[in-house]
Structures are given as C-alpha cells and as structure tokens.
Design a protein around this motif. Structure first.
Motif, PDB file in Angstrom:
ATOM      1  N   ASP A 150      10.025 -10.704 -12.061  1.00 34.24           N
ATOM      2  CA  ASP A 150      10.974 -11.186 -13.114  1.00 34.24           C
ATOM      3  C   ASP A 150      10.465 -11.283 -14.431  1.00 34.24           C
ATOM      4  O   ASP A 150      10.874 -10.867 -15.441  1.00 34.24           O
ATOM      5  CB  ASP A 150      12.073 -12.111 -12.568  1.00 34.24           C
ATOM      6  CG  ASP A 150      13.052 -12.602 -13.636  1.00 34.24           C
ATOM      7  OD1 ASP A 150      13.791 -11.580 -13.659  1.00 34.24           O
ATOM      8  OD2 ASP A 150      13.290 -13.522 -13.936  1.00 34.24           O
ATOM      9  N   HIS A 151       9.399 -12.208 -14.521  1.00 33.44           N
ATOM     10  CA  HIS A 151       8.863 -12.434 -15.574  1.00 33.44           C
ATOM     11  C   HIS A 151       8.168 -11.262 -16.242  1.00 33.44           C
ATOM     12  O   HIS A 151       8.446 -11.162 -17.485  1.00 33.44           O
ATOM     13  CB  HIS A 151       7.601 -13.448 -15.302  1.00 33.44           C
ATOM     14  CG  HIS A 151       6.760 -13.741 -16.594  1.00 33.44           C
ATOM     15  ND1 HIS A 151       7.297 -14.244 -17.844  1.00 33.44           N
ATOM     16  CD2 HIS A 151       5.545 -13.495 -16.965  1.00 33.44           C
ATOM     17  CE1 HIS A 151       6.349 -14.563 -18.810  1.00 33.44           C
ATOM     18  NE2 HIS A 151       5.196 -14.224 -18.308  1.00 33.44           N
ATOM     19  N   LEU A 152       7.537 -10.696 -15.578  1.00 29.43           N
ATOM     20  CA  LEU A 152       6.852  -9.282 -15.911  1.00 29.43           C
ATOM     21  C   LEU A 152       7.994  -8.100 -16.584  1.00 29.43           C
ATOM     22  O   LEU A 152       7.665  -7.454 -17.522  1.00 29.43           O
ATOM     23  CB  LEU A 152       6.058  -8.667 -14.918  1.00 29.43           C
ATOM     24  CG  LEU A 152       4.879  -9.187 -14.691  1.00 29.43           C
ATOM     25  CD1 LEU A 152       3.961  -8.791 -13.225  1.00 29.43           C
ATOM     26  CD2 LEU A 152       3.737  -9.439 -15.794  1.00 29.43           C
ATOM     27  N   ARG A 153       9.126  -8.139 -16.100  1.00 28.39           N
ATOM     28  CA  ARG A 153      10.037  -7.252 -16.385  1.00 28.39           C
ATOM     29  C   ARG A 153      10.896  -8.004 -17.583  1.00 28.39           C
ATOM     30  O   ARG A 153      11.925  -7.396 -17.933  1.00 28.39           O
ATOM     31  CB  ARG A 153      10.870  -7.155 -15.262  1.00 28.39           C
ATOM     32  CG  ARG A 153      10.353  -6.179 -14.118  1.00 28.39           C
ATOM     33  CD  ARG A 153      11.289  -6.262 -13.087  1.00 28.39           C
ATOM     34  NE  ARG A 153      10.816  -5.433 -11.800  1.00 28.39           N
ATOM     35  CZ  ARG A 153      10.922  -5.565 -10.727  1.00 28.39           C
ATOM     36  NH1 ARG A 153      12.108  -6.463 -10.203  1.00 28.39           N
ATOM     37  NH2 ARG A 153      10.466  -4.700  -9.647  1.00 28.39           N
ATOM     38  N   GLY A 154      10.417  -8.932 -18.317  1.00 27.43           N
ATOM     39  CA  GLY A 154      11.097  -9.533 -19.401  1.00 27.43           C
ATOM     40  C   GLY A 154      12.265 -10.636 -18.682  1.00 27.43           C
ATOM     41  O   GLY A 154      12.818 -10.653 -19.827  1.00 27.43           O
ATOM     42  N   GLY A 155      12.247 -10.940 -17.835  1.00 25.59           N
ATOM     43  CA  GLY A 155      13.491 -11.828 -17.321  1.00 25.59           C
ATOM     44  C   GLY A 155      13.114 -13.423 -17.569  1.00 25.59           C
ATOM     45  O   GLY A 155      13.649 -14.342 -17.208  1.00 25.59           O
ATOM     46  N   GLY A 156      12.146 -13.950 -18.236  1.00 22.58           N
ATOM     47  CA  GLY A 156      11.753 -15.169 -18.623  1.00 22.58           C
ATOM     48  C   GLY A 156      10.272 -15.567 -18.267  1.00 22.58           C
ATOM     49  O   GLY A 156       9.623 -14.976 -17.534  1.00 22.58           O
ATOM     50  N   THR A 157      10.294 -17.041 -18.148  1.00 23.41           N
ATOM     51  CA  THR A 157       9.165 -17.630 -17.761  1.00 23.41           C
ATOM     52  C   THR A 157       9.476 -18.022 -16.260  1.00 23.41           C
ATOM     53  O   THR A 157      10.334 -18.434 -15.942  1.00 23.41           O
ATOM     54  CB  THR A 157       8.872 -19.168 -18.464  1.00 23.41           C
ATOM     55  OG1 THR A 157       9.025 -18.863 -20.001  1.00 23.41           O
ATOM     56  CG2 THR A 157       7.722 -19.640 -18.038  1.00 23.41           C
ATOM     57  N   PRO A 158       8.363 -17.437 -15.315  1.00 16.18           N
ATOM     58  CA  PRO A 158       8.227 -17.715 -14.040  1.00 16.18           C
ATOM     59  C   PRO A 158       8.273 -19.479 -13.665  1.00 16.18           C
ATOM     60  O   PRO A 158       7.504 -19.930 -14.418  1.00 16.18           O
ATOM     61  CB  PRO A 158       7.174 -16.888 -13.240  1.00 16.18           C
ATOM     62  CG  PRO A 158       6.114 -16.939 -14.525  1.00 16.18           C
ATOM     63  CD  PRO A 158       7.071 -16.780 -15.719  1.00 16.18           C
ATOM     64  N   GLN A 159       8.958 -19.807 -12.820  1.00 17.92           N
ATOM     65  CA  GLN A 159       9.057 -21.162 -12.416  1.00 17.92           C
ATOM     66  C   GLN A 159       8.079 -21.219 -11.207  1.00 17.92           C
ATOM     67  O   GLN A 159       8.376 -20.535 -10.317  1.00 17.92           O
ATOM     68  CB  GLN A 159      10.531 -21.527 -12.022  1.00 17.92           C
ATOM     69  CG  GLN A 159      11.214 -21.563 -13.252  1.00 17.92           C
ATOM     70  CD  GLN A 159      10.987 -22.397 -14.412  1.00 17.92           C
ATOM     71  OE1 GLN A 159      10.493 -23.643 -14.266  1.00 17.92           O
ATOM     72  NE2 GLN A 159      10.759 -21.909 -15.664  1.00 17.92           N
ATOM     73  N   PRO A 160       7.033 -22.066 -11.044  1.00 18.91           N
ATOM     74  CA  PRO A 160       6.338 -22.392  -9.930  1.00 18.91           C
ATOM     75  C   PRO A 160       7.302 -22.773  -8.636  1.00 18.91           C
ATOM     76  O   PRO A 160       8.271 -23.054  -8.910  1.00 18.91           O
ATOM     77  CB  PRO A 160       5.516 -23.405 -10.129  1.00 18.91           C
ATOM     78  CG  PRO A 160       5.988 -24.366 -11.247  1.00 18.91           C
ATOM     79  CD  PRO A 160       7.165 -23.222 -12.142  1.00 18.91           C
ATOM     80  N   SER A 161       7.062 -22.245  -7.446  1.00 13.56           N
ATOM     81  CA  SER A 161       7.796 -22.364  -6.376  1.00 13.56           C
ATOM     82  C   SER A 161       6.756 -22.900  -5.495  1.00 13.56           C
ATOM     83  O   SER A 161       5.721 -22.322  -5.043  1.00 13.56           O
ATOM     84  CB  SER A 161       8.286 -21.105  -5.824  1.00 13.56           C
ATOM     85  OG  SER A 161       9.037 -21.287  -4.787  1.00 13.56           O
ATOM     86  N   VAL A 162       7.185 -24.034  -4.774  1.00 13.70           N
ATOM     87  CA  VAL A 162       6.096 -24.489  -3.684  1.00 13.70           C
ATOM     88  C   VAL A 162       7.200 -25.216  -2.844  1.00 13.70           C
ATOM     89  O   VAL A 162       8.186 -25.555  -2.808  1.00 13.70           O
ATOM     90  CB  VAL A 162       5.427 -25.854  -4.267  1.00 13.70           C
ATOM     91  CG1 VAL A 162       3.836 -25.260  -3.776  1.00 13.70           C
ATOM     92  CG2 VAL A 162       5.348 -25.788  -5.676  1.00 13.70           C
TER      93      VAL A 162
END
Length: 162
Positions: A150-162
């Motif tokens: 999503d981030h690489l496609r321009g969808g924003g900043t990736p959120q860490p998921s844990v």
C-alpha cells in the motif's frame, strides 16, 4: 531493541533465514512456472484464483501488482491455455470476472506435490502450539506485506503491525 546478545543473535538468524526462504520460494516459483510454460505472474494469478475461485481483473491487478492492461493480456493468455474463463460481470458490464477452470487445478498442483508432502511431514513434527505460532507469524507477515505494498503504491505511510 533487545540488549540480550543471545536474543539479538537469534533474531538476526531468523531474519536471515526468512530472507533465504523468500529467495528460494521465488526461485521455486520461477522453476514451476517455466515447467508449466507460464510466466511467474501467470502462475501467481492462477494461484490466487485457485484460492478465491473468481476475481475481477482489478482484484487480480492488485494482487499481482500488474497494470490492468497487463492483466488483460495475461487473462487472454490463460484463457487460450485453457486455465481460466473470463465473463462480463452481469451486475456491472464494465468489469470482467475471471474464474479458474476447476479441471485445471490438478495441473497446477502437480508440480507442488512432492514439496507439499515434505512440508506436511515437517509440520507433523510440530505441536499444536508451535503450529499456532507459525500461523500467527505468517498472518502478521502478510499484514506487513500488504501495508508495504500500500505504501509503495502511494497509499500512505505503512503502520507497523505486531
């Protein structure tokens, strides 16, 4: 970050093993695609359709990271090879629904049979708790992959998921 050297070393080993597993998985996918006379993107599309049954061309584009034009060409190739059908969506004639032909699933599974049998034997040695940990780990990795895509496609900043 951990200050425990043994834990830090174990985490480094895990990350290294993950990268090598990813590389080997990619190489295996290329070898199987070549054996079937397909491009890797074709194989990824068919693998996705084998899991979901049917999908729109847009959904396939999203899952394969291909343009809709490239998906159109790929679907034509897969239709000609007899792997899929493509029909206009009766609810929205602009959309095309692509469906895996069930009789061709065995053709796709055959190159994986030996690996699948070995993987099954491997997992048989794990406890239910260990398998649960692996399932959770893979689920979290999938969430991370989707966030990065999503981030690489321009969808924003990736959120860490844990």
């Amino acid at each position: 970050m951990s200050h425990d050297p043994a834990r830090a070393s174990a985490i480094a080993d895990l990350m290294s093993a993950g990268r090598e597993t990813s590389r080997l998985s990619t190489v295996l996918r290329y070898a199987i695609a070549e054996r079937l006379g397909l491009a890797v993107s074709d194989l990824e599309c068919l693998d996705f359709l084998a899991d979901v049954g049917s999908a729109t061309a847009g959904q396939i584009a999203e899952r394969t990271n291909l343009t809709t034009g490239a998906v159109t060409s790929m679907v034509r190739r897969l239709q000609q090879a007899g792997y899929v059908t493509a029909e206009r969506d009766p609810a929205d004639r602009r959309r095309v629904v692509v469906t895996m032909r069930p009789e061709r699933i065995a053709d796709l599974e055959r190159p994986y049979e030996r690996f699948a049998e070995r993987a099954e034997r491997l997992v048989e040695g794990y406890s239910a708790e260990e398998v649960g940990l692996l399932v959770r780990h893979h689920g979290r990795l999938q969430e991370m992959y989707l966030a990065e895509l999503d981030h690489l496609r321009g969808g924003g900043t990736p959120q860490p998921s844990v």
